[in-house]
Design an enzyme around this catalytic site. Sequence first.
Site, PDB file in Angstrom:
ATOM      1  N   TYR A 145       0.818  -1.216   0.000  1.00 18.16           N
ATOM      2  CA  TYR A 145       0.000   0.000   0.000  1.00 18.16           C
ATOM      3  C   TYR A 145       0.854   1.270   0.000  1.00 18.16           C
ATOM      4  O   TYR A 145       0.496   2.258  -0.620  1.00 18.16           O
ATOM      5  CB  TYR A 145      -0.935   0.005   1.215  1.00 18.16           C
TER       6      TYR A 145
ATOM      7  N   ASP B 250       2.123 -32.339  13.235  1.00 22.22           N
ATOM      8  CA  ASP B 250       1.152 -33.389  12.914  1.00 22.22           C
ATOM      9  C   ASP B 250       1.877 -34.540  12.231  1.00 22.22           C
ATOM     10  O   ASP B 250       2.919 -34.345  11.590  1.00 22.22           O
ATOM     11  CB  ASP B 250       0.089 -32.848  11.943  1.00 22.22           C
TER      12      ASP B 250
ATOM     13  N   GLU C 293       3.658 -27.183  16.259  1.00 20.84           N
ATOM     14  CA  GLU C 293       2.973 -26.685  15.065  1.00 20.84           C
ATOM     15  C   GLU C 293       1.690 -25.940  15.390  1.00 20.84           C
ATOM     16  O   GLU C 293       1.372 -24.947  14.766  1.00 20.84           O
ATOM     17  CB  GLU C 293       2.677 -27.861  14.120  1.00 20.84           C
TER      18      GLU C 293
END
Lengths: 507, 365
Positions: free
Chosen positions: B108, B253, B201
């Site tokens: 921006y 995981d 995680e």
Amino acid sequence: MVTQTFEEISPADFFYRNRDIAGFTNPSRAIFASIRELVENSLDAAEYVMIPPDVYVRLSYVGEASPESAIYKLRVMDNGSGIPPQHIPSAFGQVLFGSKYKLKQTRGTFGLGGTMSVLYGQITTHQPAFIASSTGISKIYMYKIMIDIQKNRPLILDRKIILNKERWRGTVIEYSLEGDYIRAMPKILEYLKQTALVNPYANITFVDPRGRLYKFMRATTKMPPAPQETLPHPYGVDVETLQRLIRFTRCNTMQEFMKTHFHRVGELTASKFLTFAEIPASKSPKKLKREEIVRLVQNMKRFKEFLPPDASCLSPLGEELLRTGILKELKPEFTAVRQRKPSTYSGHPFIVEVAIAYGGNIPQKGDFILYRFANRIPLLYDEASDVSFRIMKGINWRRYKISPDMPIAILVHICSTKVPYKTVGKEFIADRPEVKREILNGMREVARDLQHFLSRQEHVERERKRLGVFSKYLPKIAQFATKLAGRQEPPDIKKLLDKVKTIEENE
Amino acid sequence: MKKTSRDERFSATERKKEVLDKLSNLGENLYQQMAQGNFPSIKMPSRSIENIYYNPEVRQYVLGDRTVKRTAQNIRHIKPFTQLVWTGYFAQELTTNRKTSTLRDVYYSAQAYEISFQDQAESDNVITDLETVADCAREDLNIFPEERSAIFGDLTIEYTVPGYEGKQLNLTSHPDGVMIGPALTYSEFVKTTADKVIAIEKGGLFTRFIEENVHKKYNALLVLTAGQAPRATRHFIRRLNRELDLPVYIFTDGDPWGMHIAMVIISGSANAAHLRELTTPDAKWSGVWASDIVDYKLPSDPLTELDVKRLHELQRDPRYKNDLWQREIKVFMKHKRKAEQEAFSRYGLTYIVDEYLPAKLEEKI
């Protein structure tokens, strides 16, 4: 028992009964055809004396005739050759009377148009026609005539001769007719516009029944050279023509006959041909038997050594005038014009002129706009049946980076002593292979020209964009590099911008 | 502080000076080229796939010798070239004024200077160019990604950011953990009692570990990677490992994606082949392994087609060469099952902390 009666009908009567053939099908077509025939007569008359034509057409409303049609008065005035006084009644009061019954390129062919218009006016309104004409002599001849349809003769109702102090030259005709101007209007205006295009040296003025004035002004006073009258070419001769020639010839030998009456036949060609046709060179043409005449015509078509007809009898518009006309009436951004070399089909010489116009005032219609002309007459009906239309549709335009959604008009002009119309209506050209080849090659040539123009334009556009990109970004690079380096004054990048202008695609 | 080489020693001020020098050198170089009437150009290492190699010595992806030349003379280069110079200028402003910005913010901010980026991907890409040209990470240029991860445990840091200079903070002060943002990234380490780092995680397990006092029980600093670890976090983990000499254990995981989260912390990503000091080669992936799914009889889901495809890719990946990784990939492929970290909850809320964690930390890899 049924009694069958046989009667002979006059040409006027024939056309009265079969007026569809000449294009007077309905009130809308009739008014269009009337204006067209008279305008073309006027253009021919002016060209005959090599004067840039001034044609004035006025159509005024007289009264209602039926729910679909009205009575109008049509007045057409020109500055043409004028008609010799003794011929004035016949010129407009006798079908198949005319000055065009010879072999050279003219707009009309049969001297039919003018009389047909008057005839149509007479049968729909039963009013006489008024004609005034002068060949520029000291008198102006004014006639009021009607046509005796059964006898194919003009009936002179009144005749006046006035002094022509100003030495006016030209012809005026005014008569009443039934028609449907409202429906015919678009075609009439289109016809006038296209006529102005293909006759850029003519002034055409039209005042319509609502009083609106349409002016098509000439853009040049140059005119194409007048066509020369020519003898028939052996390839194009039929039995009837040959019989007529034999009837009035004064030649005593076939050798003389061939030399005198045929186009591009000299001593050598004549004797070679007669040997080929097995007809003694010394035989009198008057003594030819019926079957000999037929065989002679057949052999004329078979003999390979006739020289091709030359094009001196043709009067193409020429690239310069065609370009002038296109720029004047279509106002395109670009136009390319090509005149093809003269060619022949069946012994008839012809010249094809093709043009392409792009951008500017040419509308974007999703398909090419096709303008067709024959002997400087716009052809407005039956476009899809025309050979040019089919050729245009058959070309792979993408090869030229051209697509139908571009604003493109294509013009095809065919001049010939005998335009190969497909029907009597004379609105579209037949698929003669010789004609087809010329049109196709012409279209390809102008398409290539347009392709070059477009790629040049694209190149200029690309360069412009390129420069825009550099002049947008280089100062910013300079600005931020200066800040990054902790300096105050940005480097001078004017030199770099100058370089951009000179380097071609450096990528 | 424990032993750390001079090179590895993180000094925010020195680092900053180095970055500013690099940026002004870049500016000066471009300036001189233009002043001499030449189109400015920049040479930098190519980041194309053909120029990315795995270097077993540094145990991460590196760029090869190929270079690319960006020149303002080329119409296709000039826009990104301008963007690059502007981004350099913007980073200089940030660094000098000790402000930070996010990737989104850069996108921006450009508009204020009439530098247009088509989308954020384009501006991100230009920032990566600048990293390559200036040979430093965007975090050094004070530009940070949006994603934030967190740390919790007994580590005292000292801020260097404006307004907080000299201020110290113990990272157990907030029970949700402390966000690893610009301020933490630039902080200096003061002291710690921890003897290991556990990277996790998922946020749910991170919170569970704090609640279960894992940091005390196991004397550990807990780091939440929140999925794929952001660069700042990877750099932070490396600093914990190098500057404090703490071993790093990673829990993800039990699927190919989790496995790769661990791998990127250990060996880095191909996307960051132009950068160093984002990897922790000695960190260990402690679970959830494919064999854990079997051994602990964890509730599991079948592998999807995409999972299997990913496994095949990983199998050929040079970073996955050693035995553990190859073995686990094979087990995944054999059983075709995967499990999340939360799967341990079937044995009760504390099982993972009381039983699984100590076993895994013990594990010899």
